[in-house]
Design a protein around this motif. Sequence first.
Motif, mmCIF file in Angstrom:
data_model
loop_
_atom_site.group_PDB
_atom_site.id
_atom_site.type_symbol
_atom_site.label_atom_id
_atom_site.label_comp_id
_atom_site.label_asym_id
_atom_site.label_seq_id
_atom_site.Cartn_x
_atom_site.Cartn_y
_atom_site.Cartn_z
ATOM 1 N N ARG A 1 15.438 7.145 -1.105
ATOM 2 C CA ARG A 1 14.537 6.084 -0.510
ATOM 3 C C ARG A 1 13.076 6.225 -0.987
ATOM 4 N NH1 ARG A 1 13.473 1.570 0.072
ATOM 5 N NH2 ARG A 1 12.350 0.940 1.937
ATOM 6 N N VAL A 2 12.849 7.456 -1.336
ATOM 7 C CA VAL A 2 11.418 7.688 -1.956
ATOM 8 C C VAL A 2 11.276 6.679 -3.313
ATOM 9 C CG1 VAL A 2 9.933 9.334 -2.734
ATOM 10 C CG2 VAL A 2 11.146 9.701 -0.700
ATOM 11 N N TYR A 3 12.482 6.935 -4.196
ATOM 12 C CA TYR A 3 12.125 6.263 -5.493
ATOM 13 C C TYR A 3 12.327 4.819 -5.085
ATOM 14 C CZ TYR A 3 13.125 10.570 -7.805
ATOM 15 O OH TYR A 3 12.958 11.832 -8.402
ATOM 16 N N ASP A 4 13.127 4.328 -4.120
ATOM 17 C CA ASP A 4 13.138 3.021 -4.082
ATOM 18 C C ASP A 4 11.932 2.410 -3.433
ATOM 19 O OD1 ASP A 4 15.817 3.026 -4.583
ATOM 20 O OD2 ASP A 4 16.531 3.104 -2.328
ATOM 21 N N ILE A 5 11.218 3.017 -2.608
ATOM 22 C CA ILE A 5 9.917 2.788 -2.113
ATOM 23 C C ILE A 5 8.803 2.485 -3.153
ATOM 24 C CG2 ILE A 5 7.856 3.486 -0.703
ATOM 25 C CD1 ILE A 5 9.900 4.713 1.346
ATOM 26 N N MET B 1 2.118 12.516 -9.833
ATOM 27 C CA MET B 1 1.576 13.938 -9.720
ATOM 28 C C MET B 1 2.496 14.929 -9.791
ATOM 29 S SD MET B 1 -1.328 13.267 -6.458
ATOM 30 C CE MET B 1 -2.125 11.797 -6.464
ATOM 31 N N PRO B 2 2.334 15.980 -10.759
ATOM 32 C CA PRO B 2 3.299 17.117 -10.865
ATOM 33 C C PRO B 2 3.757 17.884 -9.543
ATOM 34 C CG PRO B 2 1.225 17.741 -11.918
ATOM 35 C CD PRO B 2 1.056 16.280 -11.389
ATOM 36 N N GLN B 3 2.873 17.994 -8.774
ATOM 37 C CA GLN B 3 3.340 18.843 -7.520
ATOM 38 C C GLN B 3 4.022 17.999 -6.424
ATOM 39 O OE1 GLN B 3 0.251 17.541 -8.327
ATOM 40 N NE2 GLN B 3 -1.214 17.209 -6.520
ATOM 41 N N HIS B 4 4.358 16.726 -6.624
ATOM 42 C CA HIS B 4 5.271 15.771 -5.893
ATOM 43 C C HIS B 4 6.435 15.620 -6.260
ATOM 44 C CE1 HIS B 4 1.913 15.787 -2.851
ATOM 45 N NE2 HIS B 4 0.999 15.296 -3.789
ATOM 46 N N THR B 5 7.471 15.822 -5.607
ATOM 47 C CA THR B 5 8.821 15.065 -5.976
ATOM 48 C C THR B 5 9.464 14.423 -4.815
ATOM 49 O OG1 THR B 5 9.841 17.122 -5.178
ATOM 50 C CG2 THR B 5 9.147 17.191 -7.616
ATOM 51 N N ALA B 6 10.410 13.581 -5.261
ATOM 52 C CA ALA B 6 10.961 12.861 -4.047
ATOM 53 C C ALA B 6 11.595 13.646 -3.089
ATOM 54 C CB ALA B 6 11.867 11.914 -4.877
ATOM 55 N N GLN C 1 0.877 -1.276 -0.026
ATOM 56 C CA GLN C 1 0.027 0.000 0.091
ATOM 57 C C GLN C 1 0.963 1.227 -0.065
ATOM 58 O OE1 GLN C 1 -3.366 -0.008 -0.438
ATOM 59 N NE2 GLN C 1 -3.011 -2.564 -0.722
ATOM 60 N N ARG C 2 1.951 1.369 0.612
ATOM 61 C CA ARG C 2 2.770 2.496 0.825
ATOM 62 C C ARG C 2 3.371 2.662 -0.660
ATOM 63 N NH1 ARG C 2 8.344 2.418 4.056
ATOM 64 N NH2 ARG C 2 8.870 0.693 2.789
ATOM 65 N N GLN C 3 3.874 1.344 -1.435
ATOM 66 C CA GLN C 3 4.405 1.882 -2.510
ATOM 67 C C GLN C 3 3.460 2.120 -3.482
ATOM 68 O OE1 GLN C 3 5.531 -2.100 -4.291
ATOM 69 N NE2 GLN C 3 6.012 -1.088 -6.287
ATOM 70 N N LEU C 4 2.177 1.521 -3.747
ATOM 71 C CA LEU C 4 1.208 2.103 -4.577
ATOM 72 C C LEU C 4 0.938 3.610 -4.190
ATOM 73 C CD1 LEU C 4 -1.304 -0.568 -4.298
ATOM 74 C CD2 LEU C 4 0.306 -0.178 -6.283
ATOM 75 N N THR C 5 0.732 4.177 -2.842
ATOM 76 C CA THR C 5 0.603 5.441 -2.603
ATOM 77 C C THR C 5 1.974 6.497 -3.023
ATOM 78 O OG1 THR C 5 -0.803 4.747 -0.678
ATOM 79 C CG2 THR C 5 0.361 7.077 -0.601
ATOM 80 N N VAL C 6 3.226 5.888 -2.699
ATOM 81 C CA VAL C 6 4.038 6.772 -2.905
ATOM 82 C C VAL C 6 4.514 6.923 -4.665
ATOM 83 C CG1 VAL C 6 6.728 6.951 -2.955
ATOM 84 C CG2 VAL C 6 5.258 6.253 -0.957
ATOM 85 N N ARG C 7 4.142 5.819 -5.406
ATOM 86 C CA ARG C 7 4.192 5.853 -6.722
ATOM 87 C C ARG C 7 3.311 6.765 -7.392
ATOM 88 N NH1 ARG C 7 3.135 0.478 -9.451
ATOM 89 N NH2 ARG C 7 4.732 -0.350 -8.048
ATOM 90 N N SER C 8 1.828 6.752 -6.719
ATOM 91 C CA SER C 8 0.937 7.587 -7.358
ATOM 92 C C SER C 8 1.149 9.108 -6.997
ATOM 93 C CB SER C 8 -0.393 7.205 -6.615
ATOM 94 O OG SER C 8 -0.781 5.934 -7.031
#
Length: 98
Positions: A74-78, A56-61, A45-52
């Motif tokens: 680590r954000v990219y790894d997740i 979105m253009p307003q979010h970056t790692a 669930q965390r992976q799906l959420t972070v990937r989503s």
Amino acid sequence: MDRHELPAPFAALADLAGEPTVERAQALSRALKAVPDLSAWIREQRQLTVRSLLDMPQHTAKLLSGPLEVTPQRVYDIAAGHRATENRRTAAAKASTD
């Protein structure tokens, strides 16, 4: 198990407080045995959420790294589904062969 469904043994945990019974002990045992299922579900669930969020253009790692208390890498790894424990094991194995 549907990937959006919480593992069944955990749905009843709130009802486990109270008088000690054999049924309560059995339910707690089932919950303990299912902890790996819960961990896998939470990671998924965390992976799906972070990937989503990264889609979105307003979010970056970099922006997500602060609230998640991790590095941007680590954000990219997740988002990719990499597990930190696997990364530590790989690094330890590599260090022992050097």
